[in-house]
Write an enzyme that holds these catalytic residues in place. Structure first.
Site, PDB file in Angstrom:
ATOM      1  N   CYS A  84       0.861  -1.181   0.000  1.00 52.65           N
ATOM      2  CA  CYS A  84       0.000   0.000   0.000  1.00 52.65           C
ATOM      3  C   CYS A  84       0.897   1.231   0.000  1.00 52.65           C
ATOM      4  O   CYS A  84       1.618   1.475   0.971  1.00 52.65           O
ATOM      5  CB  CYS A  84      -0.921  -0.001   1.216  1.00 52.65           C
ATOM      6  SG  CYS A  84      -1.998   1.437   1.303  1.00 52.65           S
ATOM      7  N   CYS A 111      -4.963   6.048  -3.960  1.00 55.12           N
ATOM      8  CA  CYS A 111      -4.229   4.780  -3.964  1.00 55.12           C
ATOM      9  C   CYS A 111      -2.823   5.071  -4.459  1.00 55.12           C
ATOM     10  O   CYS A 111      -2.635   5.475  -5.616  1.00 55.12           O
ATOM     11  CB  CYS A 111      -4.924   3.752  -4.860  1.00 55.12           C
ATOM     12  SG  CYS A 111      -4.032   2.188  -5.026  1.00 55.12           S
TER      13      CYS A 111
END
Length: 283
Positions: free
Chosen positions: A87, A225
Site C-alpha cells: 500500500c 491509492c
C-alpha cells in the site's frame, strides 16, 4: 486482550485512511483475524478506514518477512480483512508513525519491509514532518486487457507495482464521472487477475498531469491509492514516450502525488502523510 483494550492510531495519505495497530513484537494481535480488521475499518460501528496497518518488527512476523533487511514490517490488510502485498499511501503513514515515535531515524533512508519487498522512505528535510518519498521499486508492465463497469468497457494496461493494477484511459473530452459508481469491483478477466485487481480510470489534465479514480480490491472506491497512482504514471509515461526522470503530477480525489520513473528503473512517489488521532479500542 486487556479489559481496557489495546492502542490504535488513525492516519491518512491523501485521504486514503488507515487504522494503525502498534504490535511491535507480535504479542497483541496474533494472526490479526479478518473479522477484527473488518470491525476496525467499519465507518459506522468501528474506527473507520480503508485498511489496517499492523506495526510489527520484521523478526516477529514470520515467513512474510523472511530475508528482508529492515527492522519494521508493514502488515497490511484491506478493509474486508484480506491480506494485501503493498500500500503506497499506507507505507508513508507507517513511516510517519515510526519517525514521530522515534523508532527510526528520519535523517537517513528508512527501509520498511512489506509483502512486496523492502520499500525505502526518505523524509523531506530529514525531519518527521513534511512530505515523504518512497522508492516503490521496479514496475512490471504486463499485458493489455480490459475492464468494464456495467455496459461500458475500456482497454486497460496491466501494471504490477508489487500488487496488480489495470489502468484504463477514458479518452479525450471524457470525465471521471463517466465511469459511474465504483462501489463494486469493475469486471475484469479472471485469467489475468486471479487474485483480483485494483482498477484505475484516468483522464489527462495537461502535460505530465493526469487525474484518476480507483477501485481498490478489498476496499472499494477510495479517495487515493499510492500504488495505483504509480501504475497510472508508468502507463502514462509509456503512452507519452516520456524520457525517464520526468516527474508527473497525479491528482486523486483526496490530494496530489508526484511520481517519477527514474533512469535506473525505479518508481519514486512523493506525497503527504499524517497521523490524526490515537486512543484505545476494545474492537
Amino acid at each position: 486482550m486487556s479489559p481496557d483494550g489495546y492502542p490504535f492510531l488513525k492516519g491518512h495519505g491523501t485521504e486514503n485512511d488507515f487504522v494503525l495497530l502498534p504490535d511491535h513484537d507480535g504479542a497483541v494481535h496474533g494472526d490479526l483475524p479478518a473479522d477484527r480488521v473488518r470491525a476496525l475499518c467499519d465507518r459506522h460501528a468501528g474506527i473507520g478506514g480503508d485498511g489496517v496497518l499492523r506495526v510489527i518488527r520484521t523478526a516477529a512476523v514470520g515467513e512474510a518477512g523472511a530475508g528482508q533487511d529492515a527492522e519494521w514490517f508493514m502488515d497490511y490488510r484491506n478493509a474486508d480483512g484480506s491480506v494485501s502485498e503493498m500500500c503506497g499511501n499506507g507505507v508513508r503513514v507507517f513511516g510517519r508513525h515510526l519517525a514521530e515515535q522515534g523508532l527510526v531515524d528520519p535523517t537517513g533512508p528508512v527501509p520498511v519491509a512489506t509483502r512486496a519487498g523492502v520499500k525505502v522512505l526518505a523524509f523531506a528535510g530529514g525531519t518527521p514532518d513534511g512530505e515523504i518519498t518512497v522508492d516503490m521499486g521496479i514496475p512490471k508492465v504486463l499485458e493489455l486487457t480490459s475492464v468494464a463497469v456495467g455496459e461500458q468497457e475500456w482497454d486497460a494496461l496491466h501494471v504490477d507495482m508489487g500488487n496488480p493494477h489495470a489502468v484504463a484511459f477514458l479518452g479525450d473530452g471524457a470525465s471521471l464521472d463517466d465511469v459511474g459508481p465504483l462501489l463494486d469491483a469493475p469486471a475484469h478477466d479472471p485469467a489475468v487477475y486471479p487474485a483480483g485487481v485494483n482498477v484505475e480510470f484516468v483522464v489527462r489534465r495537461g502535460p505530465q498531469h493526469v487525474a484518476m479514480r480507483v477501485h481498490e480490491r478489498g476496499s472499494g472506491e477510495t479517495r487515493s491509492c499510492g500504488t495505483g497512482a504509480c501504475a497510472v504514471m508508468v502507463a502514462t509515461a509509456l503512452a507519452d514516450r516520456a524520457e525517464r526522470d520526468t516527474e508527473y503530477r497525479v491528482d486523486l480525489p483526496g490530494g496530489t502525488l508526484r511520481i517519477t520513473w527514474t533512469a535506473d528503473d525505479r518508481v519514486l512517489m512523493t506525497g503527504p502523510a499524517v497521523v490524526v488521532a490515537e486512543g484505545q479500542t476494545t474492537l
